[in-house]
Design a protein around this motif. Sequence first.
Motif, mmCIF file in Angstrom:
data_model
loop_
_atom_site.group_PDB
_atom_site.id
_atom_site.type_symbol
_atom_site.label_atom_id
_atom_site.label_comp_id
_atom_site.label_asym_id
_atom_site.label_seq_id
_atom_site.Cartn_x
_atom_site.Cartn_y
_atom_site.Cartn_z
ATOM 1 N N GLY A 68 -6.885 -2.614 -8.592
ATOM 2 C CA GLY A 68 -6.773 -2.210 -7.186
ATOM 3 C C GLY A 68 -8.137 -2.099 -6.543
ATOM 4 O O GLY A 68 -9.165 -2.480 -7.131
ATOM 5 N N GLY A 69 -8.138 -1.546 -5.339
ATOM 6 C CA GLY A 69 -9.374 -1.416 -4.576
ATOM 7 C C GLY A 69 -10.352 -0.443 -5.218
ATOM 8 O O GLY A 69 -11.558 -0.688 -5.255
ATOM 9 N N SER A 70 -9.830 0.667 -5.727
ATOM 10 C CA SER A 70 -10.721 1.681 -6.311
ATOM 11 C C SER A 70 -11.490 1.110 -7.499
ATOM 12 O O SER A 70 -12.706 1.295 -7.614
ATOM 13 C CB SER A 70 -9.916 2.902 -6.772
ATOM 14 N N ASP A 73 -14.175 -1.329 -6.301
ATOM 15 C CA ASP A 73 -15.331 -0.610 -5.749
ATOM 16 C C ASP A 73 -16.201 -0.040 -6.870
ATOM 17 O O ASP A 73 -17.421 -0.172 -6.861
ATOM 18 C CB ASP A 73 -14.859 0.554 -4.857
ATOM 19 N N HIS A 99 -14.917 5.100 1.860
ATOM 20 C CA HIS A 99 -13.769 5.597 1.086
ATOM 21 C C HIS A 99 -14.299 6.388 -0.119
ATOM 22 O O HIS A 99 -15.393 6.117 -0.607
ATOM 23 C CB HIS A 99 -12.954 4.399 0.604
ATOM 24 N N MET A 146 -18.535 -0.411 4.168
ATOM 25 C CA MET A 146 -17.151 -0.874 4.258
ATOM 26 C C MET A 146 -16.948 -1.812 5.440
ATOM 27 O O MET A 146 -17.613 -1.700 6.468
ATOM 28 C CB MET A 146 -16.179 0.301 4.308
ATOM 29 N N ASN A 150 -10.802 3.000 6.938
ATOM 30 C CA ASN A 150 -9.377 3.249 6.725
ATOM 31 C C ASN A 150 -8.814 4.336 7.624
ATOM 32 O O ASN A 150 -7.617 4.398 7.838
ATOM 33 C CB ASN A 150 -9.109 3.576 5.253
ATOM 34 N N ASP A 175 -16.543 -2.877 0.874
ATOM 35 C CA ASP A 175 -15.173 -2.484 0.586
ATOM 36 C C ASP A 175 -14.339 -3.067 1.729
ATOM 37 O O ASP A 175 -14.344 -2.542 2.835
ATOM 38 C CB ASP A 175 -15.084 -0.952 0.540
ATOM 39 N N VAL A 177 -11.061 -3.451 1.728
ATOM 40 C CA VAL A 177 -9.653 -3.168 1.435
ATOM 41 C C VAL A 177 -8.819 -3.126 2.720
ATOM 42 O O VAL A 177 -7.689 -3.600 2.749
ATOM 43 C CB VAL A 177 -9.509 -1.866 0.615
ATOM 44 N N GLN A 178 -9.374 -2.576 3.799
ATOM 45 C CA GLN A 178 -8.609 -2.525 5.051
ATOM 46 C C GLN A 178 -8.715 -3.838 5.832
ATOM 47 O O GLN A 178 -7.951 -4.055 6.774
ATOM 48 C CB GLN A 178 -9.093 -1.369 5.933
ATOM 49 N N SER A 198 -7.474 -5.009 -2.037
ATOM 50 C CA SER A 198 -6.333 -4.396 -2.715
ATOM 51 C C SER A 198 -5.035 -4.928 -2.109
ATOM 52 O O SER A 198 -4.862 -4.916 -0.887
ATOM 53 C CB SER A 198 -6.400 -2.879 -2.542
ATOM 54 N N HIS A 200 -1.878 -3.939 -1.990
ATOM 55 C CA HIS A 200 -0.835 -3.151 -1.306
ATOM 56 C C HIS A 200 -1.198 -2.814 0.134
ATOM 57 O O HIS A 200 -0.389 -2.228 0.853
ATOM 58 C CB HIS A 200 -0.472 -1.901 -2.119
ATOM 59 N N LYS A 201 -2.395 -3.191 0.571
ATOM 60 C CA LYS A 201 -2.765 -2.979 1.968
ATOM 61 C C LYS A 201 -2.450 -4.212 2.815
ATOM 62 O O LYS A 201 -2.643 -4.188 4.022
ATOM 63 C CB LYS A 201 -4.249 -2.616 2.086
HETATM 64 C C1 LIG Z 1 -6.750 2.069 -0.007
HETATM 65 C C2 LIG Z 1 -8.223 1.916 -0.020
HETATM 66 C C3 LIG Z 1 -8.950 1.877 -1.220
HETATM 67 C C4 LIG Z 1 -8.292 2.099 -2.561
HETATM 68 O O1 LIG Z 1 -7.490 1.005 -2.939
HETATM 69 P P1 LIG Z 1 -6.405 1.220 -4.118
HETATM 70 O O2 LIG Z 1 -5.880 -0.150 -4.367
HETATM 71 O O3 LIG Z 1 -5.371 2.135 -3.570
HETATM 72 O O4 LIG Z 1 -7.149 1.754 -5.276
HETATM 73 C C5 LIG Z 1 -10.295 1.696 -1.166
HETATM 74 N N1 LIG Z 1 -10.926 1.538 0.013
HETATM 75 C C6 LIG Z 1 -10.276 1.556 1.191
HETATM 76 C C7 LIG Z 1 -11.018 1.350 2.462
HETATM 77 C C8 LIG Z 1 -8.899 1.756 1.210
HETATM 78 O O5 LIG Z 1 -8.259 1.790 2.376
#
Ligand SMILES: *Cc1c(COP(=O)(O)O)cnc(C)c1O
Length: 396
Positions: A68-70, A73, A99, A146, A150, A175, A177-178, A198, A200-201
């Motif tokens: 995932g994103g975490s 990162d 984040h 980032m 988020n 990052d 992810v968003q 990630s 799921h976003k």
């Molecule tokens: C959701 C999110 C993460 C974490 O991603 P996961 O897949 O839930 O671990 C990291 N950074 C940002 C900006 C996010 O919105």
Amino acid sequence: MIYADNAATTRMSQTAIQAMLPYLDKLYGNPSSLYAFGQQAREALEDARERIASCLGCEAREIIFTSGGSEADNQAILSAAALGARKGKKHIISTAFEHHAVLHTLEQLKKQGYDVTLLDVHESGLITEQQVADAIREDTCLVTVMYANNEIGTIQPIAEIGAVCREKGVLFHTDAVQAAGHLPIDVKAQQIDLLSLSAHKFHGPKGIGALYARRGLALEPLIRGGAQERNKRAGTENVPAIVGMAAALNEACAGMEATSTRLRVLRDRLIAGLDQIPYGELNGDRTQRLPGNVSFCFEGIEGESLLLLLDDKGICASSGSACTSGSLDPSHVLLSIGRPHEVAHGSLRLTLGEDATEAQVDEIIAAVTDVVSYLRGMSPFWRDLMNGKRPHVFAE
Ligand SMILES: *Cc1c(COP(=O)(O)O)cnc(C)c1O
């Protein structure tokens, strides 16, 4: 139910679900197995890698799958820090509103003797490439900023920061992810060395993500074990999730322009509606923001109460980020843009997804307007504001 919390997670797309099903069912081989049944899974894995790379403008071999994103990162930052330390460079630049996956990793590095500079964020929720340039020192090994926030949705000048970092020979991680699946990304043109995403976003499954690492970067594995992912991430690959992530990202990228054009109209309608509530203010820049993100602070209310009453009306929203809700600390993001504590407590984040409609937006506006005035009616704090016993933060 109106789901307006797409920054927390998204509904899976049907395309992604359908793409995954065969790999959850009959095609369960291990991609590391040599026989044809395993190699079928291997092909799906490599096809997904190609498809994700093509959405980011990089090569397939520059993509590492993570949980995932975490994780992405953590790996990006710890790897870049280790590379820096080898050259005696232990200074890292980031921002105050990252984040927690980034901020807590940086905290860990501080304990190991790294020096971390967190750039101040302007009240618009933006930083500039000049701030980054000014903060870079001889011993800077990494800049991590980032792509889009988020909580307040603001979009940073990524290509400009990339250019500064490349010129000064400093690694640049973002990052994203968003941003992935929602904003155009081209890691080569934007001169990004490391990027996290990630699934799921962007309507893919949870628990799967990816790290783009520019070719030639000697990444440290975070998870040690087998030789998967070119020795950079051990563990049997989550083939169904990876296939689902690729399908979701492809779909999101193909529809990005149409979706974001439609969402911006709905977003701005929602902002205009909530702007009518007195003593409230939009958080973050009005235009440099994610197409579906609306974030407000209202004086004289508690974000948690607001959320519970909205929930009663069938609206899923958020206050601060999901990771901090449940704690009483106001969001570090809102504090970073200069919101005072008492106002940061009264925050509301609404993040629209592609199936949002105008009717839903209007329903949200009516519900929030009602709930804010109901809560203020019961609040002694609000009474003090109205009696002039406390100063207002916002204009009417
Ligand atoms: C959701 C999110 C993460 C974490 O991603 P996961 O897949 O839930 O671990 C990291 N950074 C940002 C900006 C996010 O919105």
